[in-house]
Write a protein that holds these residues in place. Structure first.
Motif, PDB file in Angstrom:
ATOM      1  N   LEU A  52      93.636 228.354  55.132  1.00 23.17           N
ATOM      2  CA  LEU A  52      92.871 228.577  56.072  1.00 23.17           C
ATOM      3  C   LEU A  52      92.971 229.875  56.683  1.00 23.17           C
ATOM      4  CD1 LEU A  52      93.016 225.194  57.852  1.00 23.17           C
ATOM      5  CD2 LEU A  52      90.944 226.004  56.883  1.00 23.17           C
ATOM      6  N   HIS A  53      93.986 230.823  56.017  1.00 25.38           N
ATOM      7  CA  HIS A  53      94.066 232.205  56.396  1.00 25.38           C
ATOM      8  C   HIS A  53      94.393 233.092  55.191  1.00 25.38           C
ATOM      9  CE1 HIS A  53      96.585 234.502  59.622  1.00 25.38           C
ATOM     10  NE2 HIS A  53      95.959 235.503  58.762  1.00 25.38           N
ATOM     11  N   ILE A  54      93.505 233.813  54.450  1.00 31.63           N
ATOM     12  CA  ILE A  54      93.714 234.696  53.652  1.00 31.63           C
ATOM     13  C   ILE A  54      92.789 236.000  53.770  1.00 31.63           C
ATOM     14  CG2 ILE A  54      93.305 234.733  51.048  1.00 31.63           C
ATOM     15  CD1 ILE A  54      93.238 231.948  50.726  1.00 31.63           C
ATOM     16  N   HIS A  55      93.646 237.008  53.283  1.00 34.07           N
ATOM     17  CA  HIS A  55      92.627 238.383  53.429  1.00 34.07           C
ATOM     18  C   HIS A  55      92.334 238.814  52.056  1.00 34.07           C
ATOM     19  CE1 HIS A  55      93.754 238.792  57.745  1.00 34.07           C
ATOM     20  NE2 HIS A  55      94.824 238.247  57.508  1.00 34.07           N
ATOM     21  N   SER A  56      91.006 239.119  52.101  1.00 29.87           N
ATOM     22  CA  SER A  56      90.428 240.012  50.824  1.00 29.87           C
ATOM     23  C   SER A  56      90.450 241.337  51.115  1.00 29.87           C
ATOM     24  CB  SER A  56      89.261 239.432  50.330  1.00 29.87           C
ATOM     25  OG  SER A  56      88.227 239.992  51.407  1.00 29.87           O
ATOM     26  N   ASP A  86      88.902 237.716  56.777  1.00 26.27           N
ATOM     27  CA  ASP A  86      89.418 239.069  57.139  1.00 26.27           C
ATOM     28  C   ASP A  86      89.527 239.643  58.519  1.00 26.27           C
ATOM     29  OD1 ASP A  86      89.747 240.041  54.323  1.00 26.27           O
ATOM     30  OD2 ASP A  86      87.815 239.496  53.981  1.00 26.27           O
ATOM     31  N   HIS A  87      90.262 240.803  58.677  1.00 28.30           N
ATOM     32  CA  HIS A  87      90.449 241.338  60.022  1.00 28.30           C
ATOM     33  C   HIS A  87      89.130 241.648  60.420  1.00 28.30           C
ATOM     34  CE1 HIS A  87      94.892 240.946  60.372  1.00 28.30           C
ATOM     35  NE2 HIS A  87      94.795 241.687  58.931  1.00 28.30           N
ATOM     36  N   ASP A  88      88.511 241.095  61.671  1.00 29.82           N
ATOM     37  CA  ASP A  88      87.316 241.537  61.957  1.00 29.82           C
ATOM     38  C   ASP A  88      87.151 243.020  62.759  1.00 29.82           C
ATOM     39  OD1 ASP A  88      88.658 241.082  64.515  1.00 29.82           O
ATOM     40  OD2 ASP A  88      87.133 239.679  65.069  1.00 29.82           O
ATOM     41  N   ALA A 116      86.779 234.429  60.099  1.00 34.99           N
ATOM     42  CA  ALA A 116      87.334 235.632  60.182  1.00 34.99           C
ATOM     43  C   ALA A 116      88.364 235.662  60.927  1.00 34.99           C
ATOM     44  CB  ALA A 116      86.323 236.718  61.022  1.00 34.99           C
ATOM     45  N   GLU A 117      89.336 236.602  60.756  1.00 34.21           N
ATOM     46  CA  GLU A 117      90.527 236.571  61.894  1.00 34.21           C
ATOM     47  C   GLU A 117      90.279 237.567  62.916  1.00 34.21           C
ATOM     48  OE1 GLU A 117      94.650 237.939  60.226  1.00 34.21           O
ATOM     49  OE2 GLU A 117      95.450 236.999  62.065  1.00 34.21           O
ATOM     50  N   TRP A 118      89.920 236.774  64.148  1.00 32.03           N
ATOM     51  CA  TRP A 118      89.738 237.710  65.295  1.00 32.03           C
ATOM     52  C   TRP A 118      91.037 238.404  65.820  1.00 32.03           C
ATOM     53  CZ3 TRP A 118      90.888 235.220  70.698  1.00 32.03           C
ATOM     54  CH2 TRP A 118      89.832 235.773  71.627  1.00 32.03           C
ATOM     55  N   SER A 215      98.348 230.862  54.527  1.00 35.45           N
ATOM     56  CA  SER A 215      99.366 231.652  54.040  1.00 35.45           C
ATOM     57  C   SER A 215      99.333 233.109  54.607  1.00 35.45           C
ATOM     58  CB  SER A 215      98.829 231.730  52.557  1.00 35.45           C
ATOM     59  OG  SER A 215      97.573 232.381  52.380  1.00 35.45           O
ATOM     60  N   ASP A 216      98.174 233.595  55.124  1.00 38.61           N
ATOM     61  CA  ASP A 216      98.175 234.886  55.762  1.00 38.61           C
ATOM     62  C   ASP A 216      98.397 235.872  54.429  1.00 38.61           C
ATOM     63  OD1 ASP A 216      97.605 236.907  57.472  1.00 38.61           O
ATOM     64  OD2 ASP A 216      99.327 236.404  58.865  1.00 38.61           O
ATOM     65  N   SER A 217      98.033 235.468  53.191  1.00 40.31           N
ATOM     66  CA  SER A 217      98.368 236.179  52.272  1.00 40.31           C
ATOM     67  C   SER A 217      97.314 237.468  52.079  1.00 40.31           C
ATOM     68  CB  SER A 217      98.178 235.518  50.680  1.00 40.31           C
ATOM     69  OG  SER A 217      96.829 235.134  50.898  1.00 40.31           O
ATOM     70  N   HIS A 218      97.754 238.599  51.634  1.00 37.34           N
ATOM     71  CA  HIS A 218      97.220 239.877  51.890  1.00 37.34           C
ATOM     72  C   HIS A 218      96.803 240.464  50.296  1.00 37.34           C
ATOM     73  CE1 HIS A 218      97.641 239.989  55.985  1.00 37.34           C
ATOM     74  NE2 HIS A 218      96.777 240.788  56.017  1.00 37.34           N
ATOM     75  N   HIS A 219      97.860 240.224  49.572  1.00 35.75           N
ATOM     76  CA  HIS A 219      98.068 241.035  48.306  1.00 35.75           C
ATOM     77  C   HIS A 219      98.017 240.070  46.908  1.00 35.75           C
ATOM     78  CE1 HIS A 219      99.147 244.171  50.914  1.00 35.75           C
ATOM     79  NE2 HIS A 219      99.758 243.297  51.559  1.00 35.75           N
TER      80      HIS A 219
HETATM   81 ZN   LIG Z   1      96.110 237.293  58.700  1.00 38.13          ZN
END
Ligand SMILES: [Zn+2]
Ligand SMILES: [Zn+2]
Length: 396
Positions: A52-56, A86-88, A116-118, A215-219
């Motif tokens: 529920l928490h992934i960044h592209s 993603d970071h809004d 989105a990540e608020w 996960s808050d994964s970014h990479h």
């Molecule tokens: Zn995040």
């Protein structure tokens, strides 16, 4: 099993004798537990897993992580749902024309949630929806008072979740505006101790707040050595599904995922291959389970039989320890082994007060071949349940 009950009962008795626990919280006057709604079916539904928490690439602090790469890994490991949040603030609130409009935002097998990540000065939250919504409105009120933010969130019909609540970007809003809390952020389980304390505080205060993972994964993995950047080293350590959130929904749909997340029929596992924690209660000890985690019943003053199970991949020779938390305090711990690890305990929830029980399972870690360094980051933490509740006020 009976031995397990005895051992746990003894541990509990010792714990109670050894310290003065804070007094049990009382149910609000005029809210008798007997008026609670009936418990939903324990069998008419489906377990689904996701992140529920992934960044592209639409987050400026991500690398080598196009949407297609995230979706492909999620499909490979059998995920049912995903929120690429993603970071809004990186797109001034306009996620609708970035992440959601990306031609790669599609999958034949994974339910893609809209969110989105608020990202605000007072902390971060994940906004979740089964369908597109006007995220710009939530972004635009980010510096307003919580009462107004809560109103906008309600009008948008969102599930809002507090992210990494303790730490550098701690969640500085009222928990009255969120439906869940990220109690397990990233593969590194040891960093979540303060999040667990906050969660227990909210539960003790009468909030029926779901705990979830992200996960808050970014990479992502670089396609070529030339594409590698310093943080590419995170790809094999923290990626899709570290940890994995499981939900028991009434159907395999995005709406059902979010409904289950809101009502707390949720557990969190270290990775997509790790076993799922299931936690049930048998109210009248007739051998048939009546409740699962997230459910809330009136306490009768009679003993209740609880059961913890691990379901899924159990490595040969694996052994586990279940820790039970009651009302924020350790209640007992006992071992689980064998091909179908399970443990039982009995306790009597107070008839005139709120109480909750939740469990954490530690033991033999399950490897995650696609993200091979994640198991070491998670240590021996296998999974956690949401609480089973007694006498919580549904109109809190
Ligand atoms: Zn995040
Ligand atoms: Zn964040």
């Amino acid at each position: 099993m009976r031995t397990g009950i005895f051992v746990l009962g003894l541990v509990s008795a010792l714990a109670l004798a050894g310290c003065a626990a804070s007094p049990a919280p009382q149910t609000p006057a005029g809210k008798p537990g007997g008026s609670l709604p009936p418990i939903a079916s324990l069998t008419d539904g489906v377990w689904m897993k996701g992140d529920l928490h992934i960044h592209s690439r639409h987050s400026k602090d991500s690398s080598n992580n196009p949407v297609s790469k995230i979706v492909k890994l999620a499909e490979t490991v059998g995920m049912d749902f995903l929120c690429i949040c993603d970071h809004d603030n990186h797109v001034d609130g306009d996620v609708a024309h970035h992440t959601w409009a990306d031609p790669e935002f599609k999958s034949n097998s994974v339910l893609l949630l809209y969110g989105a990540e608020w990202t605000t000065h007072r902390g971060h939250g994940t906004a979740l929806s089964a369908r597109p919504y006007d995220h710009q409105r939530l972004y635009d009120v980010r510096d307003q008072r919580d009462v107004l933010i809560g109103k906008v969130k309600k009008e948008l019909g969102l599930h809002l979740s507090a992210n990494h609540p303790s730490g550098g970007d701690n969640f500085g809003f009222s928990y009255d505006i969120v439906d869940s809390i990220e109690v397990w952020n990233s593969a590194v389980w040891s960093r979540n101790a303060n999040a667990i304390i906050i969660w227990d505080d909210m539960l003790k205060s009468g909030r029926k707040l779901t705990g979830r993972g992200g996960s808050d994964s970014h990479h992502g993995y670089p396609d070529t050595p030339e594409q590698a950047v310093e943080l590419s080293r995170q790809a094999p350590a923290n990626n899709v599904g570290t940890p994995t959130t499981w939900v028991f929904g009434t159907s395999r749909s995005a709406d059902a995922v979010i409904a289950a997340l809101t009502n707390g029929r949720v557990s969190v596992s270290a990775n997509p291959y790790a076993p799922r924690v299931e936690f049930n209660a048998d109210l009248n000890q007739d051998g048939a389970m009546d409740m699962m985690m997230g459910d809330n019943a009136a306490a009768t003053g009679k003993p209740v039989a609880f059961r913890v199970r691990l379901v899924g991949n159990i490595p040969p020779g694996a052994s586990y320890t279940v820790s039970v938390v009651k009302d924020g305090a350790p209640f007992g711990a006992f071992p689980m082994t064998g091909a179908a690890p399970a443990a039982d305990f009995v306790d009597t929830p107070a008839s005139a007060a709120r109480s909750y029980y939740r469990v954490q399972v530690e033991g033999t870690q399950t490897p995650y071949p696609q993200v091979p360094e994640s198991a070491q980051r998670s240590g021996n933490m296998i999974g956690l349940s949401n609480p089973i509740y007694f006498n919580f006020d549904p109109n809190f």
